[in-house]
Design an enzyme around this catalytic site. Structure first.
Site, short mmCIF file in Angstrom:
data_model
loop_
_atom_site.label_atom_id
_atom_site.label_comp_id
_atom_site.label_asym_id
_atom_site.label_seq_id
_atom_site.Cartn_x
_atom_site.Cartn_y
_atom_site.Cartn_z
N ASP A 92 16.26 -5.95 22.87
CA ASP A 92 17.32 -6.89 22.94
C ASP A 92 17.53 -8.02 23.41
OD1 ASP A 92 19.12 -6.10 19.09
OD2 ASP A 92 17.11 -6.21 20.18
N LYS A 120 13.53 -6.96 14.30
CA LYS A 120 14.26 -6.02 13.67
C LYS A 120 15.48 -6.44 12.90
CE LYS A 120 17.09 -4.46 17.45
NZ LYS A 120 18.62 -4.78 17.33
N LYS A 161 20.89 -3.73 13.06
CA LYS A 161 21.28 -3.47 14.68
C LYS A 161 20.23 -2.16 15.15
CE LYS A 161 26.47 -4.99 13.84
NZ LYS A 161 25.78 -5.23 13.07
N VAL A 213 21.03 -4.91 25.55
CA VAL A 213 22.30 -5.40 25.06
C VAL A 213 22.66 -5.12 23.42
CG1 VAL A 213 22.70 -6.15 27.04
CG2 VAL A 213 21.15 -7.30 25.24
N THR A 214 23.64 -5.00 22.94
CA THR A 214 24.91 -4.57 23.77
C THR A 214 24.81 -2.96 23.62
OG1 THR A 214 25.99 -4.79 21.56
CG2 THR A 214 25.96 -6.63 24.01
N CYS A 263 23.39 -2.51 19.29
CA CYS A 263 22.00 -2.48 19.50
C CYS A 263 21.44 -0.59 19.84
CB CYS A 263 21.92 -3.14 19.05
SG CYS A 263 21.81 -4.66 18.07
N GLN A 304 28.96 17.25 25.13
CA GLN A 304 28.90 18.26 24.57
C GLN A 304 27.56 18.28 24.83
OE1 GLN A 304 30.25 17.82 20.81
NE2 GLN A 304 31.11 16.12 20.86
#
Length: 878
Positions: A63, A175, A178, A203-204, A208, A248
């Protein structure tokens, strides 16, 4: 109980077929297997390094469209400052794209959030739900002429920004949501291209980019998020996503601040480059804007390969730069620093340039314990017939030598000479000019002249502003922040005081200027990034002092990423120290320990067996010491001792006696907390011997303090190194009382208290009681000036009785007191007065008898009871 029944064969076969069907259907949604052959790239990612199979890797740019990055787009409609977003991510994204286009990647893919003209692919909630912007700023509306309809495919605002515009042959995926996998053919494209790994930017970050990474992760793609090529309208959201992605063990993927790739394997067509080519024993290096690629042919010896018409370069002929020498010095790789500095000096000589690297060579030699005086004297003789830049460079080395040999008065005079030389340097010698002014700050800080240090830092700033050198201006602000920090910490100084807020503001200004400075090349860009990291550490430290602990952790974490990518290990551990302190204050020490152990593991994994292992060992020792301090703060002396002693061993291996002393002092203090008094004594004695050997005054004072404290707790006051100074402080207190000098008395009492148990109650009684007897008015002075609990002298006739020490010990052991000394009872105490005796004075004898040692006899405990009045009759026949 009936035995389990065997499943019928027909049913088992049906389940097996169903399992196969499900597995086959699921496999259609999963990433393909990575290519087993072809070039690979090693990234210094977190939480651990990652190797990318380049033939199975795609760059995914998310994006980079005007709707999110330009005024008048959808991001602007939501009330965001789009210019900050563009400034933060587009420079990195552009460099990343340039570098990736030179690689044999499987694909370069660009996504954009774009809806059909009829908005049939936009759900009602997103189009006009209760959380949507006002009606004139919603999807499909025109907010600014020239941008077209917001987030509608084909509109001018839905096109890509120039800095990240796709080239012919690169894939564009519109698309409607998001995530880049929702209602698109992205997964099919990736599988068709044989992609298993994704390098992600865009971004952002928290919307997204994060959504797409989670979707990719569910489908089995290994994702790497490039931090300087992504951004958020709200910076803390970006930091949170980065931390979450790599938490993790990399639950969503990996992160890398800037991609630093080591490409091994066969290469037939190296990328087009214009920068300098260097070689080592195993690889040739092309420097590119973001990636540092190391190519190694499986058929040819790269150490003798000529590229782009440049001359053949072998490992024996490698010419290290000044910046590399500086980096080696910073990391503690002193032998490498010496070699690099000598090479830099040879390069300077051949080019007719001043020997700027001479001061680095001197500093490295001094830290190695090698003589450097003859080198400097010879250079000084030659500089007399040279021009002004040569004189300034040599004078800089003279100051470094004087500071290294603790000749502060010589350094001050030499700094004055250098300052006069700096005024005559030509404009072309910008770096040398910065160094000559910066070392003025260093000298003034060394002599404790903080106001003069600030004036020198401001002079450095003014010179940078005159030259319009943003990088130098950023460096000056960093020195100003450093002086502010020293002013914060000063005690009993006449210098102007500073606040942590001033330190924070100066460091933030430095970081801002470093980010905005235009780099003149890769080396310059690396220097600016290092500056950003250093400014962030200074700011993070100030935030700790201001109580802004979350902000401090964010800054320190970001700085660690910078230093990790650049290979500045010592600076990385400094940033880690700040994070650990913030975690301790937040009552999150375990999170800090996890971060420290993660960095420790990364260091050990990347240590290798080369010449640069000294820097890795030094950084490992620094992290172990940080872990030890954290264990100490958690009241876990066993863990603290173990890690401190491991650090001391590492320091010993690399012959870092100053660092070894520091680690031993930490271990000795924690051994005392653990109750291992004999071990603590031996460790403190080792530290004291090393401090004296290295002539390190601060370490010698600290070692004497720790050893004295341990010996005092063992009852061996007379053997304590600081016992004479403690008695001098007591005598100074008595003199101040005699003169009725309140200020001197308070200073002496503070000094006396700093020595702890080195001065016993008997010592104080022997000095104070005679004073009170001769000068009863001193009681009023002691009570009013020092707050001593004295009403009036108790003048009753003194009497005492000798009691067998074993009887006394057993009696008090049974009555609740743990220990007791051999003593003489007196009914005239030295400090507590009243109508009847409330305490007794004690003549304490050394712990010399076997029964005392066996029973862990501790005279100090009973002393406290006797003096407080907790212990008296019925054991005394009075």
């Amino acid at each position: 109980m009936a035995p389990p029944q065997k499943r019928p064969a027909a049913e088992s076969a049906a389940l097996a077929r169903e399992k196969t069907r499900i597995k086959k259907e699921a496999a259609q949604h999963f990433a393909v297997k990575a290519a087993e052959e072809g070039p690979t790239a090693k990234l210094n990612t977190l939480p651990k390094p990652l190797s990318l199979p380049l033939k199975s890797t795609a760059l995914l740019c998310i994006d980079f469209q005007k709707d999110f990055l330009d005024v008048g787009g959808f991001g602007h409609a939501l009330g965001n400052d789009v210019t900050k977003l563009a400034d933060e991510c587009l420079p990195g994204a552009g460099k990343l794209l340039d570098a990736a286009r030179k690689l044999p990647l499987a694909a370069i893919i660009h996504t954009k959030e774009a809806h059909r003209e009829d908005l049939a692919d936009c759900c009602e909630m997103k189009l006009c739900g209760p959380r949507c912007p006002p009606e004139d700023k919603r999807i499909g509306q025109v907010m600014v002429e020239g941008m077209g309809r917001l987030l509608v495919d084909g509109s001018p605002g839905n096109d890509f920004v120039d800095a990240a515009k796709p080239l012919d042959g690169e894939i564009v995926v519109p698309k409607p949501g998001k995530g880049a996998f929702f209602m698109t053919g992205l997964n099919e494209i990736l599988r068709d291209k044989g992609v298993s790994h994704l390098i992600v930017c865009g971004v952002t970050t928290e919307v997204c980019v994060q959504t797409t990474m989670r979707e990719a992760n569910d489908r089995g793609y290994e994702c790497v998020l490039v931090e300087d090529a992504t951004a958020s309208y709200i910076p803390k959201f970006k930091a949170s996503v980065i931390e979450m992605v790599r938490s993790q063990g990399g639950i969503v993927g990996y992160t890398v601040e800037q991609a630093e790739v080591h490409w091994s394997g066969r290469c037939h067509s190296p990328p087009l480059v214009e920068d300098e080519i260097t070689s080592s024993s195993s690889m040739i290096t092309w420097t590119l804007p973001i990636f540092l690629f190391h190519f190694c042919s499986s058929e040819n010896d790269p150490s003798t390969t000529a590229i782009d018409g440049k001359p053949e370069v072998s490992s024996a002929e490698t010419m290290e730069t000044y910046d590399e020498a500086e980096k080696h010095l910073d990391n503690g790789d002193l032998q490498l620093c010496v070699r690099s500095a000598e090479d830099a000096l040879a390069e300077s000589h051949n080019a007719g340039r001043p020997p700027v690297a001479l001061h680095l060579l001197v500093r490295a030699k001094k830290r190695l314990g090698a003589p450097a005086g003859d080198l400097v004297r010879e250079a000084s003789e030659k500089a007399r017939s040279q021009e002004m830049p040569w004189k300034a460079a040599v004078k800089l080395a003279e100051i470094s030598l004087s500071l290294g040999e603790s000749r502060l008065s010589d350094a001050i005079e030499e700094a004055k000479d250098l300052r006069s030389l700096a005024a005559e340097l030509p404009a072309a010698e910008g770096k040398l000019h910065r160094l000559t002014l910066s070392i003025q700050v260093t000298v003034q800080l060394a002599r404790g002249a903080l106001d003069e240090a600030m004036r020198a830092a401001m002079e450095l700033l003014a010179a940078a502003q005159r030259r319009q050198d943003k990088g130098a201006e950023a460096g000056a602000w960093l020195r100003i922040a450093e002086v502010h920090r020293h002013r914060e910490m000063m005690t009993g100084s006449s210098a102007t005081a500073s606040t942590a807020e001033e330190t924070l503001q100066a460091s933030e200004r430095s970081a801002e200027l470093y980010r905005g400075a235009a780099g003149a090349g890769v080396d310059a860009a690396a220097e600016l990034r290092r500056g950003v990291g250093s400014a962030q550490v200074e700011a993070a430290s100030a935030c700790v002092r201001l109580g802004r602990l979350r902000q401090s952790i964010s800054l320190a974490t970001e700085a660690m990423g910078v230093f990790r990518s650049l290979g500045f290990l010592h600076r990385l551990t400094g940033a880690l120290d700040v994070e650990l302190e913030a975690r301790r204050q937040l009552m999150e020490p375990m999170i800090g320990l996890q971060a420290a152990n993660r960095e420790l593991q990364l260091l050990r994994e990347n240590k290798g067996d080369g010449e640069a292992t000294r820097g890795f060992s030094q950084a490992e020792a620094e992290i172990l010491e940080a872990i030890a301090r954290t264990h100490g703060a958690l009241s876990e002396p066993l863990g603290a001792v173990r890690n401190a002693l491991l650090a001391a061993e590492l320091r010993k291996e690399i012959q870092d006696e100053v660092g070894e002393t520091s680690a031993l002092l930490l271990a000795a203090d924690q051994q005392r907390n653990l109750g291992e008094m004999i071990d603590a004594t031996e460790t403190a004695e080792r530290a004291l011997a090393l401090a004296r050997k290295t002539s390190h005054a601060r370490h010698e004072e600290e070692a004497a303090r720790v050893l004295s404290r341990v010996l005092a707790e063992r009852g061996l006051n007379d053997q304590a190194p600081q016992r004479p100074q403690a008695l001098q402080a007591l005598e100074a207190l008595i003199s101040a009382v005699k003169l009725r000098d309140g200020a001197a008395a308070k200073d002496s009492e503070r000094m006396l208290n700093s020595y702890g148990n080195l001065v016993t109650n008997k010592d104080i009684a022997d000095h104070v009681v005679p004073l009170i007897s001769r000068d009863p008015d001193s009681v009023k002075f002691l009570r009013e000036e020092l707050g001593w609990n004295i009403e009036k002298p108790y003048t009753q006739k003194q009497s005492g009785k000798e009691i067998r020490h074993l009887d006394f010990y057993l009696a008090h052991r049974l009555s609740g007191m743990g220990f007791g000394p051999q003593f003489k009872v007196c009914d005239m105490p030295w400090r507590v007065w009243g109508s009847t005796p409330a305490a007794v004075s004690v003549n304490q004898l050394p712990e010399t008898e076997a029964w005392q040692m066996e029973m862990m006899f501790r005279p100090g405990f009973i002393d406290a009871g006797l003096q407080s009045g907790m212990v008296h009759a019925p054991f005394f026949d009075q």
